[in-house]
Scaffold this active site. Structure first.
Site, PDB file in Angstrom:
ATOM      1  N   ASP A 102       0.851  -1.188   0.000  1.00  0.00           N
ATOM      2  CA  ASP A 102       0.000   0.000   0.000  1.00  0.00           C
ATOM      3  C   ASP A 102       0.891   1.244   0.000  1.00  0.00           C
ATOM      4  O   ASP A 102       2.034   1.202   0.453  1.00  0.00           O
ATOM      5  CB  ASP A 102      -0.875  -0.014   1.262  1.00  0.00           C
ATOM      6  CG  ASP A 102      -1.981   1.024   1.215  1.00  0.00           C
ATOM      7  OD1 ASP A 102      -2.205   1.603   0.138  1.00  0.00           O
ATOM      8  OD2 ASP A 102      -2.615   1.250   2.258  1.00  0.00           O
ATOM      9  N   GLU A 103       0.375   2.367  -0.516  1.00  0.00           N
ATOM     10  CA  GLU A 103       1.116   3.641  -0.563  1.00  0.00           C
ATOM     11  C   GLU A 103       2.506   3.457  -1.177  1.00  0.00           C
ATOM     12  O   GLU A 103       3.510   3.943  -0.648  1.00  0.00           O
ATOM     13  CB  GLU A 103       1.238   4.236   0.851  1.00  0.00           C
ATOM     14  CG  GLU A 103      -0.072   4.450   1.569  1.00  0.00           C
ATOM     15  CD  GLU A 103      -0.871   5.629   1.040  1.00  0.00           C
ATOM     16  OE1 GLU A 103      -0.483   6.204   0.006  1.00  0.00           O
ATOM     17  OE2 GLU A 103      -1.902   5.967   1.649  1.00  0.00           O
ATOM     18  N   ARG A 105      -8.581  16.441   0.351  1.00  0.00           N
ATOM     19  CA  ARG A 105      -9.049  16.036   1.686  1.00  0.00           C
ATOM     20  C   ARG A 105     -10.490  16.495   1.895  1.00  0.00           C
ATOM     21  O   ARG A 105     -11.196  15.998   2.761  1.00  0.00           O
ATOM     22  CB  ARG A 105      -8.195  16.662   2.793  1.00  0.00           C
ATOM     23  CG  ARG A 105      -6.716  16.315   2.839  1.00  0.00           C
ATOM     24  CD  ARG A 105      -6.447  14.856   2.716  1.00  0.00           C
ATOM     25  NE  ARG A 105      -6.205  14.491   1.318  1.00  0.00           N
ATOM     26  CZ  ARG A 105      -6.203  13.254   0.858  1.00  0.00           C
ATOM     27  NH1 ARG A 105      -6.467  12.252   1.656  1.00  0.00           N
ATOM     28  NH2 ARG A 105      -5.953  13.000  -0.424  1.00  0.00           N
TER      29      ARG A 105
END
Length: 721
Positions: A220-221, A606
């Site tokens: 992930d990431e 965000r």
């Protein structure tokens, strides 16, 4: 669970990634596109449909919070335990590997993990023993240098001497630090990854075993991986074509701490048979926010390319506010949040994002003045707090007398009359005889080396540690922690600290006992390790985690870097000015400027419903008044996605003066620009501007002593002169 249950809830792109035949895959996952959902469902697909054993699955991410979430979602989806799978952070999995293979790693079986604070302490002690000037070679910079080398896979022995004095001294410190850690059985965070990589690389049979075991490796990431992390992944998957990575080149914002965006591009070359899947459907933000974000990030060159979209509506336009100065900016943001809460919304759903930590002060002041609870995200986590680290150090030393970092931390905490000279003598013998600090102390005590006062203090310290060692036999973990806190006298020590801080420290120590009582201990995964050792390693790894916990109902303040991975219905991005965001250091550096733009993109995405972007026409920085230009990033957002809240033409307006020369101005007061006024705190001044109407009317006054201030007329009692 049948096949349809796994993939029915997915969109087409997600379904393609989850159900693809076994091969290496790059999932280019845009912000809010469900990347964790894809990872979890991919694992479920492999187990349920492809009949892969959980034992053969590895999944790695960057934070303990993300790893815990992934494990929980896998267990919930499949109704099985995830213990057989290796799901964790890079550091956590490297630690697990080294515990099981400490002999092959050339480590003592009782090696201890030290966090960044203890690492800094060791470096400081080393430099003092080596008579190195810490003003020319700051210890924090030496820590950064050592960790940066390790992140690149570089040992001190790999570095060639160049004759440069500064580099030579850093190399000497690196060598001495390696020797000290080896002698004491200590492992820092960077060493966990480097040692795990070296152990696999240098042990053919061990490497073959893990390549065969981990038939499917998930990351992930991926855009946040550094050199050594990617090298470790490459070792495990070389020749197997089984690396499944999820990442987003547009959200690569950690280059300053070693993350390599190049890893994403190298993956495509090094795994030529890979499948590329783009996740572009966003489930977080409104259409206008996504259109603006897409336009901004399109200004970066060399992207892999994707465009976020949503099936929901466009929503509100992005609100752009031009503040008079930083005070006005803070007032505007906090006032908008006040209205948001008054409408029945949660404070925790509102976030203020800024480029620099220093920007938080004014927002904190305004929130406090309004009596509105807030929290600065990224504050000290539980295991990072001084009192917790001190208590854990007693446990470390009672279990492992060779832990020099723990010894240094508590030898005189609480204060017990052991002076600097006494400690220096212990350090000198330890270095000279290549022994631990504990061994050196015992040796000097036997030789009667110390003054009677120092000898009594040291013997008392030895008695405390030895009694903790004895009482740990057969005791439950929480009782061992409780004993350490009581024997160390830390409770009484912190009760003497004035104010709420001391009370909070005592409460934290009590909470540490609860943490030990609730600790989930799985002996099956930790060969030859006591429950205490596992708990201490857990604490050290948690301390290194950058992600925070869930919040109470408080307004959220954080840097843009801290905001990554989070989402809020209402977001304020503040300080969008040249030199602040983008930062001054990035303006003339193409690569850094592109990372700043990615940071802006992360901040914008965000926001779920409402996004406010603000800048100030003047801002006091470093004691100097500045008049910055609006950020170039604002110009890169299409005008049709923006609405300006206040036009500059309406800022200042001449008005009719109040007739009475001794009136107090209220919301209905009228006066001319240039009118002299007096304030009970700031003294005399001159009115420069007036803005707003009714209860929101305010004036800018240049006071002779206090400088320029914006004042709300409904609160400030100004007297006309």
């Amino acid at each position: 669970m049948d096949v349809t249950a796994i993939i029915d809830s997915l969109n087409d792109a997600q379904r393609q990634a989850v159900s693809a035949p076994s091969r290496s895959m790059l999932v280019l996952a845009g912000a809010g596109s469900g990347k964790t959902r894809v990872l979890v469902h991919r694992i479920a697909w492999l187990i349920q449909v492809e009949h892969i054993s959980p034992h053969n699955i590895l999944a790695v991410t960057f934070t303990n919070k993300a790893a815990k979430e992934m494990r929980g979602r896998v267990e919930e989806l499949l109704n099985i335990s995830a213990r057989a799978m290796w799901i964790g952070t890079f550091h956590g999995l490297a630690h697990r590997f080294l515990r099981q293979h400490s002999e092959e790693a050339k480590l003592p079986s009782t090696f201890q993990v030290i966090d960044s604070d203890d690492q800094l302490r060791l470096i400081k002690r080393l430099m003092k023993a080596m008579n190195i000037d810490d003003t020319r070679w700051p210890p924090k910079q030496m820590v950064w240098f050592i960790n940066a080398q390790k992140d690149e896979g570089i040992r001190a022995s790999h570095i060639q001497e160049t004759g440069d004095l500064y580099q030579q001294k850093k190399l000497e410190i690196y060598r001495a630090y390696e020797d000290l850690c080896k002698r004491s059985g200590l492992i820092d965070f960077a060493e966990l990854l480097l040692r795990a990589h070296e152990t696999l690389r240098d042990n053919t049979e061990l490497l073959a075993f893990y390549r065969d075991r981990f038939q499917h490796v998930h990351v992930d990431e991926f855009q946040d991986t550094n050199t050594i992390q990617y090298a470790w992944l490459r070792l495990l998957t070389e020749g197997k074509d089984n690396l499944f990575v999820v990442g987003d080149d547009d959200q690569s914002i950690y280059g300053w701490r070693g993350a390599k965006i190049e890893n994403m591009f190298n993956f495509q070359k090094q795994y030529p048979n890979h499948l590329l899947v783009r996740l572009e459907q966003n489930y977080r933000s409104t259409g206008n926010i996504l259109k603006a974000s897409n336009a901004l990030i399109a200004c970066n060159e060399g992207r892999m390319g994707k465009a976020l979209h949503t099936d929901d509506g466009d929503g509100d336009l992005i609100s752009l506010y031009s503040a008079f100065n930083e005070q006005d900016e803070a007032y505007f943001v906090v006032e908008r949040i006040r209205k948001w809460v008054a409408e029945g919304n949660s404070r925790a759903d509102a976030a203020i994002l800024y480029r620099s930590n220093a920007q938080s002060r004014l927002f904190e002041e305004k929130l406090m003045a309004m009596g509105m609870p807030y929290r600065v995200y990224g504050g000290l986590r539980f295991f990072d707090r001084m009192e917790i680290k001190n208590a854990l150090a007693y446990l470390h030393l009672s279990a492992h007398k060779g832990n020099d970092a723990a010894f240094e931390r508590i030898i005189n905490t609480p204060t017990r009359g052991i002076g600097t000279k006494t400690i220096d003598n212990i350090r000198h013998l330890a270095r000279e005889q290549q022994m631990t600090l504990w061994q050196a102390m015992i040796s000097l005590l036997k030789a009667g080396h110390f003054t009677p006062r120092a000898e009594n203090a040291l013997k008392g310290f030895v008695l405390i540690i030895n009694s903790l060692t004895e009482q740990s036999e057969g005791a439950e973990l929480y009782q061992q922690v409780k004993n350490a806190i009581e024997k160390s006298n830390l409770i009484e020590f912190y009760k003497k600290e004035k104010g709420d801080k001391g009370e909070a420290r005592v409460e934290n120590l009590e909470e540490l006992v609860n943490a030990a009582r609730q600790f989930d201990y799985d002996a099956s995964n930790e060969e030859n390790q006591s429950e205490l050792d596992i708990f201490l390693a857990h604490a050290a790894l948690e301390s290194g985690d950058a992600q925070g916990d869930a919040f109470d109902d408080c307004v959220q303040l954080m840097t843009l870097h801290s905001a990554k991975g989070l989402e809020f219905p209402l977001v304020f991005m503040v300080g969008l000015e040249e030199g602040l965001f983008p930062s001054q250091q990035s303006v003339d550096d193409f690569a850094r400027l592109e990372e700043e733009r990615r940071l802006c993109y992360v901040g914008m995405t965000r926001a779920m419903k409402y996004l406010y972007m603000t800048y100030a026409e003047s801002r006091r920085l470093y004691g100097k008044e500045n008049y910055p230009r609006p950020s170039r990033f604002l110009k890169e957002i299409p005008a049709e996605q923006l609405q300006e809240i206040r036009l500059r033409a309406n800022v200042s307006k001449p008005v009719t003066p109040v007739k009475s020369s001794k009136s107090t101005l209220g919301t209905s007061g009228r006066y001319q620009l240039g009118q002299r006024v007096k304030h009970e705190k700031f003294g005399e001044g001159v009115v420069l501007q007036v803005d707003g109407d009714g209860a929101q009317e305010r004036v800018q006054v240049n006071f002779a002593d206090a400088g320029m201030k914006w004042l709300m007329l409904s609160y400030a009692k100004l007297e006309l002169l």
